[in-house]
Every structure is written in C-alpha cells, then in structure tokens.
Motif scaffolding. Structure first.
Motif, mmCIF file in Angstrom:
data_model
loop_
_atom_site.group_PDB
_atom_site.id
_atom_site.type_symbol
_atom_site.label_atom_id
_atom_site.label_comp_id
_atom_site.label_asym_id
_atom_site.label_seq_id
_atom_site.Cartn_x
_atom_site.Cartn_y
_atom_site.Cartn_z
ATOM 1 N N GLY A 270 0.820 -1.216 0.000
ATOM 2 C CA GLY A 270 0.000 0.000 0.000
ATOM 3 C C GLY A 270 0.848 1.258 0.000
ATOM 4 N N GLY A 271 2.014 1.191 0.640
ATOM 5 C CA GLY A 271 2.871 2.362 0.736
ATOM 6 C C GLY A 271 3.500 2.764 -0.574
ATOM 7 N N VAL A 272 3.934 1.787 -1.385
ATOM 8 C CA VAL A 272 4.693 2.115 -2.598
ATOM 9 C C VAL A 272 3.826 2.253 -3.855
ATOM 10 C CG1 VAL A 272 6.755 0.987 -1.682
ATOM 11 C CG2 VAL A 272 5.208 -0.305 -3.180
ATOM 12 N N ILE A 273 2.574 1.841 -3.816
ATOM 13 C CA ILE A 273 1.710 1.922 -5.003
ATOM 14 C C ILE A 273 1.691 3.321 -5.631
ATOM 15 C CG2 ILE A 273 -0.739 1.972 -5.683
ATOM 16 C CD1 ILE A 273 -1.113 -0.661 -4.214
ATOM 17 N N PRO A 274 1.589 4.423 -4.831
ATOM 18 C CA PRO A 274 1.540 5.758 -5.452
ATOM 19 C C PRO A 274 2.763 6.087 -6.302
ATOM 20 C CG PRO A 274 0.796 5.878 -3.186
ATOM 21 C CD PRO A 274 1.362 4.507 -3.378
ATOM 22 N N ALA A 275 3.902 5.453 -6.034
ATOM 23 C CA ALA A 275 5.102 5.717 -6.840
ATOM 24 C C ALA A 275 4.904 5.220 -8.275
ATOM 25 C CB ALA A 275 6.317 5.029 -6.211
ATOM 26 N N PHE A 276 4.043 4.200 -8.447
ATOM 27 C CA PHE A 276 3.846 3.593 -9.761
ATOM 28 C C PHE A 276 2.490 3.950 -10.380
ATOM 29 C CE2 PHE A 276 6.531 0.873 -7.081
ATOM 30 C CZ PHE A 276 7.692 0.868 -7.838
ATOM 31 N N LEU A 277 1.530 4.332 -9.533
ATOM 32 C CA LEU A 277 0.199 4.743 -10.012
ATOM 33 C C LEU A 277 -0.140 6.112 -9.407
ATOM 34 C CD1 LEU A 277 -1.737 1.364 -9.589
ATOM 35 C CD2 LEU A 277 -0.940 2.371 -11.743
ATOM 36 N N PRO A 278 0.445 7.186 -9.931
ATOM 37 C CA PRO A 278 0.268 8.522 -9.339
ATOM 38 C C PRO A 278 -1.040 9.201 -9.736
ATOM 39 C CG PRO A 278 1.775 8.664 -11.195
ATOM 40 C CD PRO A 278 1.421 7.212 -11.047
ATOM 41 N N GLN A 279 -2.151 8.507 -9.524
ATOM 42 C CA GLN A 279 -3.476 9.096 -9.745
ATOM 43 C C GLN A 279 -4.222 9.104 -8.415
ATOM 44 O OE1 GLN A 279 -2.761 6.206 -12.005
ATOM 45 N NE2 GLN A 279 -1.602 7.707 -13.208
ATOM 46 N N TYR A 280 -5.197 9.996 -8.291
ATOM 47 C CA TYR A 280 -5.833 10.227 -6.990
ATOM 48 C C TYR A 280 -6.449 8.963 -6.393
ATOM 49 C CZ TYR A 280 -8.736 12.008 -3.243
ATOM 50 O OH TYR A 280 -9.318 12.209 -2.010
ATOM 51 N N TRP A 281 -7.326 8.282 -7.122
ATOM 52 C CA TRP A 281 -8.045 7.164 -6.520
ATOM 53 C C TRP A 281 -7.157 5.963 -6.210
ATOM 54 C CZ3 TRP A 281 -12.031 7.866 -3.784
ATOM 55 C CH2 TRP A 281 -12.916 8.892 -4.078
ATOM 56 N N PRO A 282 -6.203 5.609 -7.068
ATOM 57 C CA PRO A 282 -5.255 4.563 -6.650
ATOM 58 C C PRO A 282 -4.485 4.944 -5.391
ATOM 59 C CG PRO A 282 -5.146 4.851 -9.019
ATOM 60 C CD PRO A 282 -6.022 5.962 -8.491
ATOM 61 N N ILE A 283 -4.124 6.233 -5.270
ATOM 62 C CA ILE A 283 -3.416 6.684 -4.068
ATOM 63 C C ILE A 283 -4.330 6.595 -2.857
ATOM 64 C CG2 ILE A 283 -2.324 8.659 -2.926
ATOM 65 C CD1 ILE A 283 -1.342 9.572 -5.651
ATOM 66 N N PHE A 284 -5.578 7.009 -3.013
ATOM 67 C CA PHE A 284 -6.545 6.971 -1.918
ATOM 68 C C PHE A 284 -6.700 5.544 -1.396
ATOM 69 C CE2 PHE A 284 -10.750 6.553 -0.075
ATOM 70 C CZ PHE A 284 -10.902 7.721 0.659
ATOM 71 N N ILE A 285 -6.898 4.600 -2.319
ATOM 72 C CA ILE A 285 -7.085 3.202 -1.924
ATOM 73 C C ILE A 285 -5.810 2.648 -1.293
ATOM 74 C CG2 ILE A 285 -7.507 0.867 -2.799
ATOM 75 C CD1 ILE A 285 -9.278 2.219 -4.976
ATOM 76 N N SER A 286 -4.665 2.989 -1.883
ATOM 77 C CA SER A 286 -3.400 2.460 -1.364
ATOM 78 C C SER A 286 -3.082 3.013 0.021
ATOM 79 C CB SER A 286 -2.249 2.777 -2.323
ATOM 80 O OG SER A 286 -1.955 4.167 -2.344
ATOM 81 N N ARG A 287 -3.464 4.268 0.280
ATOM 82 C CA ARG A 287 -3.224 4.864 1.596
ATOM 83 C C ARG A 287 -4.083 4.169 2.654
ATOM 84 N NH1 ARG A 287 0.779 6.747 3.107
ATOM 85 N NH2 ARG A 287 -0.031 8.445 4.363
ATOM 86 N N PHE A 288 -5.320 3.824 2.276
ATOM 87 C CA PHE A 288 -6.186 3.065 3.191
ATOM 88 C C PHE A 288 -5.580 1.688 3.450
ATOM 89 C CE2 PHE A 288 -9.665 0.081 3.986
ATOM 90 C CZ PHE A 288 -10.279 0.690 5.080
ATOM 91 N N LEU A 289 -5.097 1.044 2.384
ATOM 92 C CA LEU A 289 -4.476 -0.271 2.503
ATOM 93 C C LEU A 289 -3.236 -0.192 3.383
ATOM 94 C CD1 LEU A 289 -4.645 -3.212 1.409
ATOM 95 C CD2 LEU A 289 -3.098 -2.482 -0.422
ATOM 96 N N PHE A 290 -2.453 0.865 3.224
ATOM 97 C CA PHE A 290 -1.278 1.082 4.063
ATOM 98 C C PHE A 290 -1.682 1.127 5.537
ATOM 99 C CE2 PHE A 290 1.271 4.272 6.374
ATOM 100 C CZ PHE A 290 2.527 3.696 6.298
ATOM 101 N N GLY A 291 -2.759 1.844 5.837
ATOM 102 C CA GLY A 291 -3.247 1.935 7.213
ATOM 103 C C GLY A 291 -3.696 0.588 7.750
ATOM 104 N N VAL A 292 -4.346 -0.223 6.910
ATOM 105 C CA VAL A 292 -4.780 -1.558 7.342
ATOM 106 C C VAL A 292 -3.573 -2.388 7.771
ATOM 107 C CG1 VAL A 292 -5.805 -3.741 6.583
ATOM 108 C CG2 VAL A 292 -6.876 -1.576 5.935
ATOM 109 N N GLY A 293 -2.521 -2.354 6.961
ATOM 110 C CA GLY A 293 -1.303 -3.096 7.298
ATOM 111 C C GLY A 293 -0.703 -2.623 8.606
#
Length: 407
Positions: free
Chosen positions: A93-116
C-alpha cells in the motif's frame, strides 16, 4: 508434543530483542509523505484541497480496521505470520503511489497502508509484554518508543531526498518496511507465537514450553479505562501539533517555518525519553504517569504565555519528553490489568482509542472555543494544559485506590 526451547539462550538473546523491536521501527512511517501534499495539490488541480489532505488522514481509518483484524490474523496465522502479513500489506500500500500517481489509486493504497499498520501495531506491544517481564519489559517498552522515533527521523530524511526526484517517487521510502520484514524472518522464532511468559512453566534448567493457552482472549473494564485515558491524553497532546504553529504566527513570535524547525527537535525528545524510561520509572514508580502529566500540563500553560523562541523550544521538548514517558508507562500499566493471553486484544483496543483521540481532537478544541467564545491558539493550548493537570489529579486518586498497579 510442543517444542522445548531454552529460555536463557533465546529470550535473553540480542537477536530476538532486535527482531521484536524492529516491528516498531516504522510505526510513524506515515509521516514521511506529509511533504508531498503541496505538490499533489498542484498535480491534482481538479481535486479539492480537502480531498487531497484526506490522503494524510485516511490511513487512520485503515489502522482502525487493521487493528480489529489483527486479533483475527493472530488467531489463525500466529504472531509471526500476522506481523509479516501486516508489514507486507503496508509495504504494498505504501509504494503503489510511486507507480500509479493518480488520486483514486493513491486513496485506496493509503487506506491499505493503514490496514497493514493496524495489523502489526498491536503485535509490536504484545510481543514485548508476552516475552518479557519486569525491568527488561519496561526497558524494551521504552526502547520501542525510541526506535519508533528513530525510524521516523530516518524516513523523513530519506523522503526529503526522494522528493527532489518527484512527489510520487517519495513513496518509494516505504520499501524501508523490508528492514523489519527481514529481521523478523531471521530473528523471531515462530515457537513464540502463542507464548505468554505470565502463563508458562519454567523448570530448574531454564527450559520452557511454547504452551498454547486454553484461555480465550478477553477484556475487562480496567483495560477500557486505560484506553479512555490514552484517548484523552492523546486528544489533549494534539493541542501543540494543531495550534502551536498558529500561536507562533498570530503572536508574531516567528513564522510557520519557525514552528516546523522547533517540531523537528521533538523526535530527539522521543528518543531520549524512550532510552531513559526504565530508569525514570524506577525513580517515580507508581507516580510516573501523575508526575509527567503535571509536567506536560505546566509546560503547555507556560507555552501560551511565552514569546521567546529558545524557551518555547525547551517547553515543547519537555512536553515531548513527558509524552515519551507517559506512553510506555501506561502500556506497562496495561500489562498489569490485561487478562491472561489477551495482550494483543488489549493493545488493539488501546490503538483504537488512540486513533479516536487523534480524530476528534480538532473538534474537541473547537467545542471549547465555542463554549468560551475564544478561538485563539493560546487558549486552546491553555485548555490542553489545564486538562492535563486534571488528568494528573484523577490519576493520583486512582493509584491511591488501586494498590495492584506496579506503575
């Protein structure tokens, strides 16, 4: 037949302690990308500022969900695999925004990061409290805070370098989660998954069995009470993060960068308090929480009437040091009141209370501003300080009534 392990060789080994403490190395990892917000506001000009800022707070919701799931993971996978699962989820979840720099992928990945983060956070405490007792336990609880602050410092430094290559590149900093993943795989035996030193037999040769307790995890009102205390003092402590910069600016003491510079030293206070916690708790014993709640309360009230930058810096550092003592002290108190075989559940409850305290703190101070018709930053800091003193008085009454508490 359960595997027999050697207590003196394994539980006393530095390798195990390093492995256990590594779980706490990146507990504050989320702070590392705070500097990317202005760049993201520019990159996502079609997204509102509030929605961009939500990217820094949405992990909190994920942490609360992950904390609830932590017990489920632990029951089915055991501690070691649960910690690794949480770290891997946070890494992805933490590194996804580096490869998918769009708002909704970042939003989902940040939530996933928090779950972890929520999955492995409670286990960073229960590993210590289940494997160690007495001075060693308190020492490691203090080191846990120090390690967390050290990790925060390193992450911020690395993020500061990465951001020069692009705001999305900053998210590569979360590959640092590989460090605890490797250390746990190498240094933490799976035999300790269900071990609780308070509920295990030790023979004359120092041998223990990794017994699986038949006692199901449970909680009680005393655990909830510690959770409420954590929630309130977290909420009050946020008076400085929320209001200090505004106080500096509105009182013409300095600029927002002045406040940022002062805050940069807070991590040092956290490291020193963590290292010194065991010695300090031996001095103040059952009065530890009481004394340092008074310290923070007086420091906050003094801050609101201080216009000298060096003195303000000292007061903020004193507050940070006090918080670094109270946090492991209350965690040690949690050990005293938590039912047998229930530290992971108890810690999960505490993490949820702390998360709630952080979430509601802005509204809490806004409520006081409305009640008293004073929305100044100085007033909010005074309110935080005064209520810390009230909490200290309540704690003093509590420790007088409850002789069972060791701290």
């Amino acid at each position: 037949m359960s595997k027999i392990i050697n207590y003196s060789e394994v539980l006393e080994s530095k390798r195990l302690m390093v492995g256990v403490l590594s779980v706490s190395f990146l507990l504050s990892a989320g702070n590392a990308i705070s500097g990317t917000i202005p760049a993201m506001e520019e990159a996502f000009s079609n997204i509102s500022k509030a929605n961009i800022e939500t990217l820094t707070t949405i992990p909190t919701a994920g942490i609360m969900l992950g904390t609830v799931l932590s017990g489920v993971f632990s029951n089915y996978l055991g501690k070691k695999k649960s910690v690794l699962a949480g770290l891997i989820i946070a890494l992805v979840g933490g590194v996804i925004p580096a490869f998918l720099p769009q708002y909704w992928p970042i939003f989902i990945s940040r939530f996933l990061f928090g779950v972890g983060m929520g999955i492995f956070n409670p286990l960073s405490v229960s590993y210590i409290t289940d494997l160690y007792v007495g001075d060693r336990q308190r020492s490691l609880l203090g080191y846990r805070n120090a390690v967390s602050n050290l990790g925060d410092t390193i992450m911020l430094f690395v993020a500061g370098i990465l951001i020069t290559f692009g705001w999305n590149i900053t998210y590569l900093v979360f590959f640092a989660l590989l460090i605890p993943i490797v250390l746990i795989i190498l240094f933490v035996p799976k035999e300790f998954d269900n071990f609780d030193i308070r509920n295990s037999a030790l023979d004359e040769n120092g041998q223990i069995s990794d017994s699986v307790s038949d006692v199901k995890p449970s909680t009680n009102l005393k655990v909830i009470e510690v959770g409420v205390v954590f929630m309130v003092i977290t909420m009050l402590y946020n008076a400085i993060p929320l209001k200090f910069a505004s106080y500096i600016v509105t009182e013409h003491i300095g600029t927002a960068s002045t406040a940022t510079w002062i805050f940069s030293f807070l991590v040092l206070a956290g490291i020193f308090s963590g290292v010194l916690f065991e010695k300090i708790s031996k001095v103040f014993k059952r009065l530890t929480v009481f004394v340092f709640e008074i310290v923070i309360g007086v420091a906050y009230i003094t801050i609101a009437f201080t216009y000298n930058i060096p003195l303000l810096t000292a007061l903020v550092l004193i507050s940070g040091f006090g918080w670094g003592i109270i946090n492991p002290a209350l965690t040690a108190r949690l050990v005293d009141v938590s039912p047998i075989n229930s530290m992971n559940l108890s810690t999960s409850i505490i993490v949820i209370f702390i998360s709630v305290g952080s979430l509601i703190s802005p509204y809490f101070f806004a409520m006081f501003a409305g009640l008293f018709g004073n929305d100044s930053a100085a007033f909010a800091i005074v309110v935080g300080g005064a209520l810390y003193v009230v909490m200290a008085v309540l704690d003093f009454i509590k420790i007088k009534k409850n002789k069972e508490l060791s701290i």
